[in-house]
Design a protein around this motif. Structure first.
Motif, PDB file in Angstrom:
ATOM      1  N   SER A   7       3.016  19.015 -12.727  1.00 52.49           N
ATOM      2  CA  SER A   7       2.764  17.581 -12.876  1.00 52.49           C
ATOM      3  C   SER A   7       1.923  17.329 -14.119  1.00 52.49           C
ATOM      4  O   SER A   7       1.351  18.259 -14.697  1.00 52.49           O
ATOM      5  CB  SER A   7       2.047  17.032 -11.634  1.00 52.49           C
ATOM      6  N   GLY A   8       1.845  16.089 -14.533  1.00 52.39           N
ATOM      7  CA  GLY A   8       1.113  15.736 -15.743  1.00 52.39           C
ATOM      8  C   GLY A   8      -0.376  15.980 -15.600  1.00 52.39           C
ATOM      9  O   GLY A   8      -0.967  15.708 -14.550  1.00 52.39           O
ATOM     10  N   ALA A   9      -0.997  16.491 -16.667  1.00 56.04           N
ATOM     11  CA  ALA A   9      -2.449  16.708 -16.656  1.00 56.04           C
ATOM     12  C   ALA A   9      -3.158  15.370 -16.508  1.00 56.04           C
ATOM     13  O   ALA A   9      -2.747  14.356 -17.079  1.00 56.04           O
ATOM     14  CB  ALA A   9      -2.870  17.398 -17.950  1.00 56.04           C
ATOM     15  N   ASN A  10      -4.220  15.365 -15.697  1.00 54.65           N
ATOM     16  CA  ASN A  10      -4.998  14.139 -15.425  1.00 54.65           C
ATOM     17  C   ASN A  10      -4.135  13.024 -14.840  1.00 54.65           C
ATOM     18  O   ASN A  10      -4.410  11.837 -15.047  1.00 54.65           O
ATOM     19  CB  ASN A  10      -5.678  13.642 -16.715  1.00 54.65           C
ATOM     20  N   PRO A  22       6.550  14.632 -11.037  1.00 58.04           N
ATOM     21  CA  PRO A  22       6.364  16.083 -10.910  1.00 58.04           C
ATOM     22  C   PRO A  22       7.698  16.824 -10.802  1.00 58.04           C
ATOM     23  O   PRO A  22       8.676  16.315 -10.287  1.00 58.04           O
ATOM     24  CB  PRO A  22       5.532  16.229  -9.639  1.00 58.04           C
ATOM     25  N   LEU A  23       7.653  18.063 -11.311  1.00 57.59           N
ATOM     26  CA  LEU A  23       8.847  18.893 -11.403  1.00 57.59           C
ATOM     27  C   LEU A  23       8.607  20.197 -10.641  1.00 57.59           C
ATOM     28  O   LEU A  23       7.553  20.806 -10.759  1.00 57.59           O
ATOM     29  CB  LEU A  23       9.141  19.204 -12.872  1.00 57.59           C
ATOM     30  N   THR A  24       9.583  20.617  -9.841  1.00 56.33           N
ATOM     31  CA  THR A  24       9.461  21.872  -9.100  1.00 56.33           C
ATOM     32  C   THR A  24      10.475  22.876  -9.619  1.00 56.33           C
ATOM     33  O   THR A  24      11.667  22.554  -9.762  1.00 56.33           O
ATOM     34  CB  THR A  24       9.675  21.647  -7.594  1.00 56.33           C
ATOM     35  N   ILE A  25       9.990  24.075  -9.928  1.00 59.55           N
ATOM     36  CA  ILE A  25      10.873  25.139 -10.397  1.00 59.55           C
ATOM     37  C   ILE A  25      10.629  26.392  -9.564  1.00 59.55           C
ATOM     38  O   ILE A  25       9.572  26.542  -8.937  1.00 59.55           O
ATOM     39  CB  ILE A  25      10.650  25.461 -11.890  1.00 59.55           C
ATOM     40  N   GLU A  26      11.598  27.272  -9.573  1.00 58.45           N
ATOM     41  CA  GLU A  26      11.470  28.525  -8.832  1.00 58.45           C
ATOM     42  C   GLU A  26      11.366  29.691  -9.803  1.00 58.45           C
ATOM     43  O   GLU A  26      12.142  29.798 -10.757  1.00 58.45           O
ATOM     44  CB  GLU A  26      12.663  28.721  -7.893  1.00 58.45           C
ATOM     45  N   VAL A  27      10.371  30.557  -9.548  1.00 59.61           N
ATOM     46  CA  VAL A  27      10.152  31.722 -10.404  1.00 59.61           C
ATOM     47  C   VAL A  27       9.786  32.921  -9.539  1.00 59.61           C
ATOM     48  O   VAL A  27       9.425  32.774  -8.367  1.00 59.61           O
ATOM     49  CB  VAL A  27       9.017  31.465 -11.422  1.00 59.61           C
ATOM     50  N   LYS A  57      -3.978  23.881 -12.086  1.00 59.65           N
ATOM     51  CA  LYS A  57      -4.265  22.527 -11.626  1.00 59.65           C
ATOM     52  C   LYS A  57      -5.748  22.194 -11.788  1.00 59.65           C
ATOM     53  O   LYS A  57      -6.621  22.892 -11.288  1.00 59.65           O
ATOM     54  CB  LYS A  57      -3.869  22.386 -10.152  1.00 59.65           C
ATOM     55  N   GLY A  58      -6.023  21.137 -12.578  1.00 59.54           N
ATOM     56  CA  GLY A  58      -7.393  20.685 -12.776  1.00 59.54           C
ATOM     57  C   GLY A  58      -8.164  21.425 -13.841  1.00 59.54           C
ATOM     58  O   GLY A  58      -9.297  21.071 -14.150  1.00 59.54           O
ATOM     59  N   ALA A  59      -7.551  22.481 -14.427  1.00 60.12           N
ATOM     60  CA  ALA A  59      -8.239  23.260 -15.460  1.00 60.12           C
ATOM     61  C   ALA A  59      -7.858  22.752 -16.853  1.00 60.12           C
ATOM     62  O   ALA A  59      -6.820  22.122 -17.038  1.00 60.12           O
ATOM     63  CB  ALA A  59      -7.888  24.738 -15.337  1.00 60.12           C
ATOM     64  N   LYS A  60      -8.720  23.020 -17.844  1.00 57.05           N
ATOM     65  CA  LYS A  60      -8.454  22.595 -19.213  1.00 57.05           C
ATOM     66  C   LYS A  60      -7.875  23.718 -20.066  1.00 57.05           C
ATOM     67  O   LYS A  60      -7.126  23.469 -21.003  1.00 57.05           O
ATOM     68  CB  LYS A  60      -9.742  22.079 -19.857  1.00 57.05           C
ATOM     69  N   ALA A  61      -8.259  24.959 -19.765  1.00 58.50           N
ATOM     70  CA  ALA A  61      -7.831  26.091 -20.592  1.00 58.50           C
ATOM     71  C   ALA A  61      -6.332  26.339 -20.465  1.00 58.50           C
ATOM     72  O   ALA A  61      -5.784  26.394 -19.354  1.00 58.50           O
ATOM     73  CB  ALA A  61      -8.598  27.347 -20.189  1.00 58.50           C
ATOM     74  N   ALA A  62      -5.667  26.486 -21.594  1.00 66.09           N
ATOM     75  CA  ALA A  62      -4.226  26.749 -21.603  1.00 66.09           C
ATOM     76  C   ALA A  62      -3.943  28.172 -21.135  1.00 66.09           C
ATOM     77  O   ALA A  62      -4.707  29.093 -21.409  1.00 66.09           O
ATOM     78  CB  ALA A  62      -3.669  26.540 -22.998  1.00 66.09           C
ATOM     79  N   LEU A  63      -2.851  28.337 -20.419  1.00 64.74           N
ATOM     80  CA  LEU A  63      -2.406  29.661 -19.990  1.00 64.74           C
ATOM     81  C   LEU A  63      -1.583  30.289 -21.115  1.00 64.74           C
ATOM     82  O   LEU A  63      -0.683  29.654 -21.658  1.00 64.74           O
ATOM     83  CB  LEU A  63      -1.551  29.550 -18.728  1.00 64.74           C
ATOM     84  N   THR A  64      -1.897  31.528 -21.468  1.00 70.85           N
ATOM     85  CA  THR A  64      -1.144  32.202 -22.522  1.00 70.85           C
ATOM     86  C   THR A  64       0.237  32.609 -22.015  1.00 70.85           C
ATOM     87  O   THR A  64       0.425  32.876 -20.821  1.00 70.85           O
ATOM     88  CB  THR A  64      -1.890  33.453 -23.029  1.00 70.85           C
ATOM     89  N   GLU A  79       0.555  24.952  -8.003  1.00 70.30           N
ATOM     90  CA  GLU A  79       0.739  23.833  -8.930  1.00 70.30           C
ATOM     91  C   GLU A  79       0.192  24.167 -10.313  1.00 70.30           C
ATOM     92  O   GLU A  79      -0.773  24.923 -10.462  1.00 70.30           O
ATOM     93  CB  GLU A  79       0.024  22.584  -8.405  1.00 70.30           C
ATOM     94  N   LEU A  80       0.805  23.574 -11.318  1.00 74.93           N
ATOM     95  CA  LEU A  80       0.343  23.664 -12.697  1.00 74.93           C
ATOM     96  C   LEU A  80       0.322  22.274 -13.320  1.00 74.93           C
ATOM     97  O   LEU A  80       1.092  21.393 -12.921  1.00 74.93           O
ATOM     98  CB  LEU A  80       1.270  24.562 -13.523  1.00 74.93           C
ATOM     99  N   ASP A  81      -0.572  22.100 -14.282  1.00 76.33           N
ATOM    100  CA  ASP A  81      -0.609  20.872 -15.069  1.00 76.33           C
ATOM    101  C   ASP A  81       0.125  21.113 -16.385  1.00 76.33           C
ATOM    102  O   ASP A  81       0.073  22.216 -16.943  1.00 76.33           O
ATOM    103  CB  ASP A  81      -2.052  20.463 -15.379  1.00 76.33           C
ATOM    104  N   ILE A  82       0.763  20.075 -16.889  1.00 78.60           N
ATOM    105  CA  ILE A  82       1.440  20.168 -18.178  1.00 78.60           C
ATOM    106  C   ILE A  82       0.967  19.045 -19.083  1.00 78.60           C
ATOM    107  O   ILE A  82       0.726  17.924 -18.637  1.00 78.60           O
ATOM    108  CB  ILE A  82       2.985  20.108 -18.018  1.00 78.60           C
ATOM    109  N   LYS A  83       0.802  19.388 -20.365  1.00 80.52           N
ATOM    110  CA  LYS A  83       0.425  18.393 -21.372  1.00 80.52           C
ATOM    111  C   LYS A  83       1.371  18.514 -22.552  1.00 80.52           C
ATOM    112  O   LYS A  83       1.706  19.622 -22.984  1.00 80.52           O
ATOM    113  CB  LYS A  83      -1.015  18.609 -21.839  1.00 80.52           C
TER     114      LYS A  83
END
Length: 312
Positions: A7-10, A22-27, A57-64, A79-83
């Protein structure tokens, strides 16, 4: 397979694909963050992978990109946030544009003085040397950009290209060319006659020193290239010529080369360009040096400085 909701950040979904979130994917647990980005891009083509910043979710640091679903603690889903980082440009293209500026600007000032300074005049030997050295430097930079450099970060925000290019197009382009090729440095200028700046031995010594530092800089770039296999982001400790003393030998030799140009020409514009560039390289070198020591710990050579041997 596990389900991850993005889902979108903030609480703000990317404006170019609001209806998709929000978007759901399978991995799978071993899939990487890069894989997640690719699956998002498949469903939202405008959000290509380099435009995406994914965070917990709720974090600012980008995942590498190299982290796996298991690494980030979502092996059972979550959940993950996307920007949206906005339009991106490849670093290779950015560098090419940066160095192209001086390559176009210097010939204009050198070959068309009648239109820029209001009169034609004979160039001094100093101007001829300076022109050849500066053009050779930026041709070399373009060659390295196209055929040598491997970039750990693929892109940068497109809006930053004007800021990045300004340093080269203005400081080492317009200002430096405007100062070096003016009549005051010309063959007929009284300030040039019977001075060290018209002495062939001095000019050849400067050319020799400049060539040495440029070749040394090229050597360090080849060393760095060989540390990273093509298509990877592998990091290793640079060793060998230059790197035995400093972490950023490429910056050191770059500064040395431009110091030679400054000593030879005594140009205020060259001093400004060297000062601005040297300060920025010092900032980058300090950061890289710190990251090297943090990443490699006790394996990293203790005697090295960041950029200037024995000093900094």
């Amino acid at each position: 397979m596990v389900a991850i909701t993005i889902s979108g950040a903030n609480g703000r979904a990317p404006s170019i694909a609001k209806k998709s979130f929000p978007l759901t994917i399978e991995v799978g647990p071993e899939d990487t963050v890069e894989t997640i980005k690719k699956k998002v891009a498949t469903k939202c083509p405008k959000l290509y992978t380099s435009r995406q910043k994914l965070a917990l979710k709720g974090a600012k640091a980008a995942l590498t990109d190299e982290l796996t679903v298991k690494d980030i603690g979502l092996a059972s889903g979550g959940e993950l946030d996307i920007k949206d980082l906005g339009p991106q440009l490849g670093w290779r293209f950015v560098y090419f544009v940066e160095y192209l500026g001086p390559l176009l600007i210097h010939p204009l000032f050198y070959y068309l003085p009648q239109y820029i300074y209001g009169k034609a005049f004979e160039h001094s030997e100093l101007q001829k040397y300076a022109y050849g050295m500066i053009m050779a430097h930026f041709v070399k930079r373009e060659f390295e950009t196209l055929f040598i450099h491997r970039f750990s970060h693929g892109t940068m925000p497109a809006r930053n290209i004007l800021k990045n290019s300004g340093h080269y197009h203005i400081l080492s382009g317009l200002l430096l060319a405007g100062d070096l090729y003016r009549p005051g440095y010309g063959a007929a200028a009284s300030s040039m006659k019977n001075t060290i700046m018209s002495n062939p031995t001095f000019l050849n010594a400067c050319l020799g020193a400049f060539t040495f530092f440029e070749i040394s800089n090229l050597h360090t770039h080849l060393t760095q290239r060989n540390l990273r296999p093509a298509g990877t982001k592998t990091r290793a400790i640079p060793r060998g010529y230059g790197f035995n003393l400093v972490s950023c030998a490429n910056y050191f030799f770059e500064i040395c080369a431009w110091t030679v140009v400054l000593v030879m020409t005594r140009s205020a514009a060259c001093a400004l360009f060297l000062g601005a560039g040297g300060f920025q390289m010092a900032v980058w070198a300090a950061k890289k040096h710190k990251n090297y020591k943090k990443e490699f710990g006790k394996d990293y050579p203790k005697g090295r400085k960041a950029m200037i041997p024995f000093i900094f």
